[in-house]
Design a protein around this motif. Structure first.
Motif, PDB file in Angstrom:
ATOM      1  N   ARG B 202     -25.166 -21.555  16.350  1.00 44.83           N
ATOM      2  CA  ARG B 202     -24.250 -21.517  17.493  1.00 44.83           C
ATOM      3  C   ARG B 202     -22.826 -21.191  17.040  1.00 44.83           C
ATOM      4  NH1 ARG B 202     -24.694 -24.577  22.612  1.00 44.83           N
ATOM      5  NH2 ARG B 202     -22.475 -25.004  22.305  1.00 44.83           N
ATOM      6  N   VAL B 205     -22.327 -17.308  16.297  1.00 43.54           N
ATOM      7  CA  VAL B 205     -22.746 -16.267  17.239  1.00 43.54           C
ATOM      8  C   VAL B 205     -21.649 -15.207  17.466  1.00 43.54           C
ATOM      9  CG1 VAL B 205     -23.267 -15.819  19.666  1.00 43.54           C
ATOM     10  CG2 VAL B 205     -24.613 -17.468  18.389  1.00 43.54           C
ATOM     11  N   PRO B 206     -20.401 -15.600  17.705  1.00 45.10           N
ATOM     12  CA  PRO B 206     -19.383 -14.545  17.919  1.00 45.10           C
ATOM     13  C   PRO B 206     -19.233 -13.637  16.705  1.00 45.10           C
ATOM     14  CG  PRO B 206     -18.548 -16.682  18.570  1.00 45.10           C
ATOM     15  CD  PRO B 206     -19.832 -16.939  17.849  1.00 45.10           C
ATOM     16  N   MET B 209     -21.972 -11.212  16.626  1.00 38.87           N
ATOM     17  CA  MET B 209     -21.816 -10.156  17.633  1.00 38.87           C
ATOM     18  C   MET B 209     -21.070  -8.968  17.031  1.00 38.87           C
ATOM     19  SD  MET B 209     -23.080 -10.294  20.655  1.00 38.87           S
ATOM     20  CE  MET B 209     -22.021  -9.206  21.610  1.00 38.87           C
ATOM     21  N   TYR B 264     -17.451  -8.920  25.158  1.00 41.93           N
ATOM     22  CA  TYR B 264     -18.324 -10.088  25.244  1.00 41.93           C
ATOM     23  C   TYR B 264     -18.141 -10.965  24.002  1.00 41.93           C
ATOM     24  CZ  TYR B 264     -22.500 -12.907  25.921  1.00 41.93           C
ATOM     25  OH  TYR B 264     -23.361 -13.959  26.094  1.00 41.93           O
ATOM     26  N   ALA B 265     -18.027 -10.325  22.829  1.00 37.84           N
ATOM     27  CA  ALA B 265     -17.807 -11.100  21.603  1.00 37.84           C
ATOM     28  C   ALA B 265     -16.475 -11.841  21.682  1.00 37.84           C
ATOM     29  CB  ALA B 265     -17.830 -10.174  20.391  1.00 37.84           C
ATOM     30  N   TYR B 267     -15.012 -12.846  24.359  1.00 43.26           N
ATOM     31  CA  TYR B 267     -15.185 -13.927  25.330  1.00 43.26           C
ATOM     32  C   TYR B 267     -15.890 -15.117  24.673  1.00 43.26           C
ATOM     33  CZ  TYR B 267     -17.806 -16.481  28.892  1.00 43.26           C
ATOM     34  OH  TYR B 267     -18.384 -17.459  29.633  1.00 43.26           O
ATOM     35  N   LEU B 268     -16.938 -14.824  23.889  1.00 45.84           N
ATOM     36  CA  LEU B 268     -17.658 -15.902  23.219  1.00 45.84           C
ATOM     37  C   LEU B 268     -16.740 -16.653  22.267  1.00 45.84           C
ATOM     38  CD1 LEU B 268     -21.115 -14.327  22.315  1.00 45.84           C
ATOM     39  CD2 LEU B 268     -20.602 -16.003  24.083  1.00 45.84           C
ATOM     40  N   ARG B 271     -14.342 -18.840  24.146  1.00 43.83           N
ATOM     41  CA  ARG B 271     -15.006 -20.018  24.685  1.00 43.83           C
ATOM     42  C   ARG B 271     -15.226 -21.047  23.571  1.00 43.83           C
ATOM     43  NH1 ARG B 271     -20.833 -19.516  27.379  1.00 43.83           N
ATOM     44  NH2 ARG B 271     -21.424 -19.711  25.200  1.00 43.83           N
ATOM     45  N   GLN B 272     -15.586 -20.508  22.378  1.00 47.77           N
ATOM     46  CA  GLN B 272     -15.825 -21.417  21.270  1.00 47.77           C
ATOM     47  C   GLN B 272     -14.554 -22.173  20.879  1.00 47.77           C
ATOM     48  OE1 GLN B 272     -16.770 -19.813  17.253  1.00 47.77           O
ATOM     49  NE2 GLN B 272     -18.814 -20.472  17.806  1.00 47.77           N
TER      50      GLN B 272
END
Lengths: 270, 277
Positions: B202, B205-206, B209, B264-265, B267-268, B271-272
């Motif tokens: 988890r 993940v970014p 990406m 999207y990356a 954004y991830l 958020r993280q």
């Protein structure tokens, strides 16, 4: 004896026309009094021998010096530079007066750059890997082979329109990569101009064979090699005049006979 | 959050709103000025007409774009089978480097050597060496296909990078969690599988990406060993038409895919960062 006479006649003709053409090119080259000619990097046999155009050995190197002489440039006033295909067609100033590396003349290219009169008409020829040397030189037999070609050449549209292979064609960056693919048995056959194909089969890929050629006049668009110049180059008329003189005097054919293999033994593809 | 009083917004809220409007106005003006400068000044350069004809030729774009799109399906195909393989191999290499047992020292050595070699060699060299070299050993068709060995080259190179990212993710899970899980009676294997990895993956993940986006572009390197994907197809058109516009067309196709992925990356990652606060 008659050969000596005709040769001396050729030289006499050259000497007179050289003086006239020297005026033609005056002030039109990159550097006054010098003719800058570009070749490939590396330059390939049999067009240029040993990647050394300065030696004048190889068909294009010899032809370049003949053209330069015809235009009134002594051999030591010929400057060689290297260029890629992309450099030759990119917009903007060029670092060469003439670029000579088997450029096929096409109407689309002619819109962006200038071409001289053709100095060679190249039939396309089929080079096959050691495993496929028994293939008949017919379109039906060729269609089922796995094909490769150099992606930047006019072999690609020829494959698409004439041979129409059953499986996808694989394309490469240069001759060496086509060799590697053929040696790795990834392709059965590749399409080259005939002199290049003969060279590759004789020297580079053991056991390979040139099984056929397309008659140069059979297609509506024969591959003719021209010297490439900047669009709107003032030098074009001088180069054309020089090439025409060389062709009329038979000198171009002599150079061709000296440096390019006899191509008559290769059967025509039906 | 302060509620607006009966008279409307507070003085502070009004002030902040004015500041925001002012910032937006300045941003819009400066953007418009820069855009206007580019649009008016670039065409005034002496070579613009030639550049336009060679790089932004609308007719060429229309003529070649459908074939470019068709060729792009090859890129998508290679990407589709390489990406999962990279994820699996990358994770395995990361785990190999993370083993603790003395008996598994050779595995750790292997993991370290693998990442060193494949991160250290330019992708294109790996593609050439594996793409032409291994089939040259005499494999029969279809096992000598450039698609297989070219993809393998991409998988090996990208696994090395991805493994390092996974490893940083594993390191980011605090050691106390492992200790706590062990003290609860979980085996080493269970700890890694059920406690460490879910968090580690988890966390990265970014970053992964970004690797996906890079892979999407590097698929084009396979064109050097034969496959006619979008970059090669554009090159063929470039050579035949003596016009670089097909490259611009290829760039447009790549952008349409990579820009949303990049956003999207981002954004991830944002958020993280929020979640960690």
């Amino acid at each position: 004896m008659s050969k000596i006479v005709s040769l001396s006649a050729v030289f006499a003709l050259m000497a007179t026309s050289a003086i006239a053409a020297g005026e033609c090119a005056a002030g039109k080259t990159l550097e006054d009094g010098k003719l800058t000619i570009a070749t490939g990097n590396p330059a390939y046999y049999p067009w240029v021998l040993n990647d050394a155009p300065e030696s004048g050995e190889g068909f294009e190197a010899a032809a370049a010096y003949a053209v330069a002489e015809e235009m009134g440039f002594a051999a030591d006033n010929v400057v060689w530079v290297r260029s890629s295909f992309d450099e030759a067609i990119q917009p903007g100033a060029k670092n060469f007066d003439l670029n000579m590396q088997q450029y096929s003349i096409t109407p689309e290219r002619d819109r962006v750059v200038d071409f001289s009169e053709p100095y060679y008409t190249a039939p396309m020829a089929v080079l096959v890997s050691p495993g496929a040397t028994e293939t008949e030189p017919t379109l039906d037999a060729l269609r089922i082979l796995k094909w490769g070609a150099v992606g930047s050449t006019t072999a690609v549209p020829k494959l698409d329109s004439v041979i129409q292979p059953d499986s996808d064609v694989l394309l490469y960056g240069d001759n060496a990569d086509v060799n590697a693919a053929m040696s790795a048995n990834q392709i059965d056959a590749a399409l080259f101009d005939l002199p290049t194909a003969l060279f590759l089969s004789a020297v580079m890929i053991e056991g390979s064979k040139v099984i056929g050629q397309f008659a140069p006049d059979a297609s509506d668009n024969p591959d003719q090699f021209g010297m490439l110049m900047e669009e709107g180059s003032a030098l074009k008329e001088c180069v054309d005049a020089a090439l025409t003189a060389l062709r009329d005097s038979g000198r171009l054919a002599e150079i061709e006979a000296q440096w390019l293999q006899d191509t008559t033994g290769v059967p025509l593809i039906q | 959050m302060t509620q607006p009083n009966a008279a409307g917004a507070t003085r502070r809220q009004r002030y902040e709103a004015a500041q925001r409007r002012r910032a937006a106005l300045i941003a819009a003006t400066s953007t418009a000025l820069v855009a206007a400068a580019i649009v008016t000044l670039v065409p005034m350069t002496p070579g613009w007409e030639k550049v336009q004809r060679s790089f932004f030729n609308y007719d060429t774009l229309v003529l070649t774009f459908p074939k470019l799109l068709e060729a792009f399906t090859i890129n998508v195909m290679i990407f589709a089978w390489s990406a999962p393989a990279i994820a699996v191999l990358g994770l395995l290499i990361a785990l190999a480097r993370d083993t603790k047992s003395p008996a598994l020292f050779p595995l750790r050595i292997f993991g370290a050597a693998f990442t060193d070699v494949f991160r250290g060699v330019p992708v294109i060299l790996t593609v050439y060496l594996i793409g032409f070299g291994i089939p040259g050993l005499g494999l029969p068709r279809p096992w000598n296909s450039p698609y297989i060995w070219g993809s393998l080259a991409l998988i090996l190179t990208y696994s090395a990078y991805v493994a390092e990212i996974f490893r940083s993710g594993i390191d980011s899970v605090h050691h106390s969690q492992r200790a706590a899980a062990l003290s609860l009676g979980l085996t080493e294997r269970q700890v890694t599988r059920d406690v460490v990895l879910p968090q580690a993956i988890r966390n990265v993940v970014p970053a992964q990406m970004n690797m996906l986006i890079a892979l999407q572009k590097d698929v084009s390197l396979l064109s050097f060993i034969g496959p006619v994907e979008v970059f090669r197809q554009a090159g063929v058109f470039k050579s035949l038409l003596a016009d670089f516009t097909p490259y611009v067309g290829a760039a447009i196709i790549f952008l349409v895919v990579t820009v949303p992925a990049t956003r999207y990356a981002d954004y991830l990652m944002a958020r993280q960062r929020r979640d960690r606060r």
